[in-house]
Design an enzyme around this catalytic site. Structure first.
Site, PDB file in Angstrom:
ATOM      1  N   ASP A  22       0.782  -1.349   0.015  1.00 16.43           N
ATOM      2  CA  ASP A  22       0.108   0.006  -0.020  1.00 16.43           C
ATOM      3  C   ASP A  22       0.756   1.303   0.078  1.00 16.43           C
ATOM      4  O   ASP A  22       1.895   1.307   0.574  1.00 16.43           O
ATOM      5  CB  ASP A  22      -0.885  -0.069   1.105  1.00 16.43           C
ATOM      6  N   HIS A  39       2.826   2.815  -9.048  1.00 14.28           N
ATOM      7  CA  HIS A  39       2.742   1.261  -9.058  1.00 14.28           C
ATOM      8  C   HIS A  39       3.893   0.590  -9.892  1.00 14.28           C
ATOM      9  O   HIS A  39       4.332  -0.192  -9.386  1.00 14.28           O
ATOM     10  CB  HIS A  39       1.728   1.129  -9.721  1.00 14.28           C
ATOM     11  N   LEU A 133      10.612 -21.231  -2.726  1.00 18.00           N
ATOM     12  CA  LEU A 133       9.490 -20.410  -2.292  1.00 18.00           C
ATOM     13  C   LEU A 133       8.246 -20.531  -3.075  1.00 18.00           C
ATOM     14  O   LEU A 133       8.580 -20.652  -4.484  1.00 18.00           O
ATOM     15  CB  LEU A 133      10.367 -19.148  -2.471  1.00 18.00           C
TER      16      LEU A 133
HETATM   17  C1  FPP Z   1      -2.079  -0.131  -3.377  1.00 20.19           C
HETATM   18  O1  FPP Z   1      -1.671   1.278  -3.111  1.00 20.19           O
HETATM   19  C2  FPP Z   1      -1.489  -0.836  -4.573  1.00 20.19           C
HETATM   20  C3  FPP Z   1      -2.123  -1.437  -5.559  1.00 20.19           C
HETATM   21  C4  FPP Z   1      -3.443  -1.220  -5.593  1.00 20.19           C
HETATM   22  C5  FPP Z   1      -1.334  -1.935  -6.549  1.00 20.19           C
HETATM   23  C6  FPP Z   1      -0.198  -2.810  -5.949  1.00 20.19           C
HETATM   24  C7  FPP Z   1       0.561  -3.213  -7.144  1.00 20.19           C
HETATM   25  C8  FPP Z   1       1.879  -3.296  -7.311  1.00 20.19           C
HETATM   26  C9  FPP Z   1       2.927  -2.630  -6.529  1.00 20.19           C
HETATM   27  C10 FPP Z   1       2.349  -3.655  -8.891  1.00 20.19           C
HETATM   28  C11 FPP Z   1       2.611  -5.120  -8.407  1.00 20.19           C
HETATM   29  C12 FPP Z   1       2.925  -5.833  -9.697  1.00 20.19           C
HETATM   30  C13 FPP Z   1       2.904  -7.352  -9.576  1.00 20.19           C
HETATM   31  C14 FPP Z   1       3.288  -7.905 -10.715  1.00 20.19           C
HETATM   32  C15 FPP Z   1       2.154  -7.889  -8.431  1.00 20.19           C
HETATM   33  P1  FPP Z   1      -2.737   2.344  -3.478  1.00 20.19           P
HETATM   34  O2  FPP Z   1      -2.461   2.765  -4.836  1.00 20.19           O
HETATM   35  O3  FPP Z   1      -3.888   2.107  -2.878  1.00 20.19           O
HETATM   36  O4  FPP Z   1      -1.731   3.702  -2.933  1.00 20.19           O
HETATM   37  P2  FPP Z   1      -2.592   4.967  -2.173  1.00 20.19           P
HETATM   38  O5  FPP Z   1      -3.274   4.245  -1.077  1.00 20.19           O
HETATM   39  O6  FPP Z   1      -1.241   5.552  -1.661  1.00 20.19           O
HETATM   40  O7  FPP Z   1      -3.288   5.739  -3.126  1.00 20.19           O
END
Ligand code: FPP
Length: 238
Positions: A22, A39, A133
């Site tokens: 997050d 992201h 893993l």
């Molecule tokens: C939450 O942060 C994150 C997500 C909804 C997406 C997480 C995805 C990735 C890190 C890419 C991963 C890639 C793979 C291949 C698994 P948010 O957007 O809710 O952040 P915020 O709360 O600060 O707006």
């Protein structure tokens, strides 16, 4: 279904570590960048984390990458995330396999674009014999959806009364032990529908750090904290 694990220094380590990734959006906002770049930075961080987690002797590593609720985000963000998943599978599976890791996906298979679904199936098949893993990507995952899907499967089978074990056997990944430790980054203090049933006795660790800034030192701090926890699973102190 939770088992205690120790590394070679007799330090207690989670057998299954789960992370709620997050803070990508806020990481980007702080830098006046589009959310998608947050992201992308989060994806980069994940690549390294698989190696670090393996080095710690953790056997199962799951990440909450896209929830059943995330479809409500703007189309551009959803499409961008789907493209990141495609990129990851296309370019990183070889490295993951070389680390001895098996890739598994956990979640509902509906709504996911057909081509991505094919890539996901291919990646699972291609890495299925790796056994150091299990790297579990929760995509279109929701704990409530998982429970409902399991119950519906049981209803379809005609069974009338169920036990906890019946339910578990019908989850998406029945062989995966419950998470011992769930880390959530970015300062939010909630589970957001992740491993809802499986987290009944999980330990939690929260950090204010945004996911793209979560590094080896942060991981070690969380694991150190976990090693000092006293887990009783509702029983008495030993
Ligand atoms: C939450 O942060 C994150 C997500 C909804 C997406 C997480 C995805 C990735 C890190 C890419 C991963 C890639 C793979 C291949 C698994 P948010 O957007 O809710 O952040 P915020 O709360 O600060 O707006």
């Amino acid at each position: 279904m939770t088992t205690e694990n120790e590394n070679e220094n007799n330090k207690k380590i989670p057998k299954h570590l789960a992370i709620i990734l997050d803070g990508n959006g806020r990481w980007a906002k702080k830098r006046h960048l589009p959310r998608l770049l947050g992201h992308r930075a989060g994806l980069r961080k994940l690549e390294n984390m698989v190696r670090l987690v393996k080095r710690e002797g953790i056997r199962y590593f799951s990440v909450y990458a896209f929830s059943t609720e995330n479809w409500t985000r703007p189309k551009m963000e959803v499409d961008g995330l789907m493209s990141l998943f495609r990129f990851y599978i296309r370019h990183k599976v070889e490295e993951i396999k070389a680390e001895g890791a098996r890739i598994r996906f956990c979640g509902r298979k509906n709504k996911i674009p057909e081509d991505l679904l094919e890539q996901m199936n291919w990646a699972e098949e291609y890495t299925k014999d790796q056994n150091i893993l299990d790297f579990i990507l929760c995509i279109n995952y929701g704990g409530r959806a998982e429970i409902i899907d399991a119950v519906n499967k049981i209803i379809d089978s005609g069974q009338k009364n169920i036990t906890e074990e019946d339910l578990r056997k019908n989850f998406y990944l029945p062989d995966v032990p419950d998470p011992d430790l769930i880390i959530r980054t970015s300062g939010e203090l909630r589970l957001s529908n992740f491993w809802l049933w499986e987290s009944a006795y999980s330990e939690y660790y929260f950090t204010d750090t945004y996911w793209p800034d979560f590094d080896e030192a942060e991981l070690k701090k969380a694991l150190e904290d976990y090693a000092g926890r006293d887990r009783r699973y509702g029983g008495l102190k030993k």
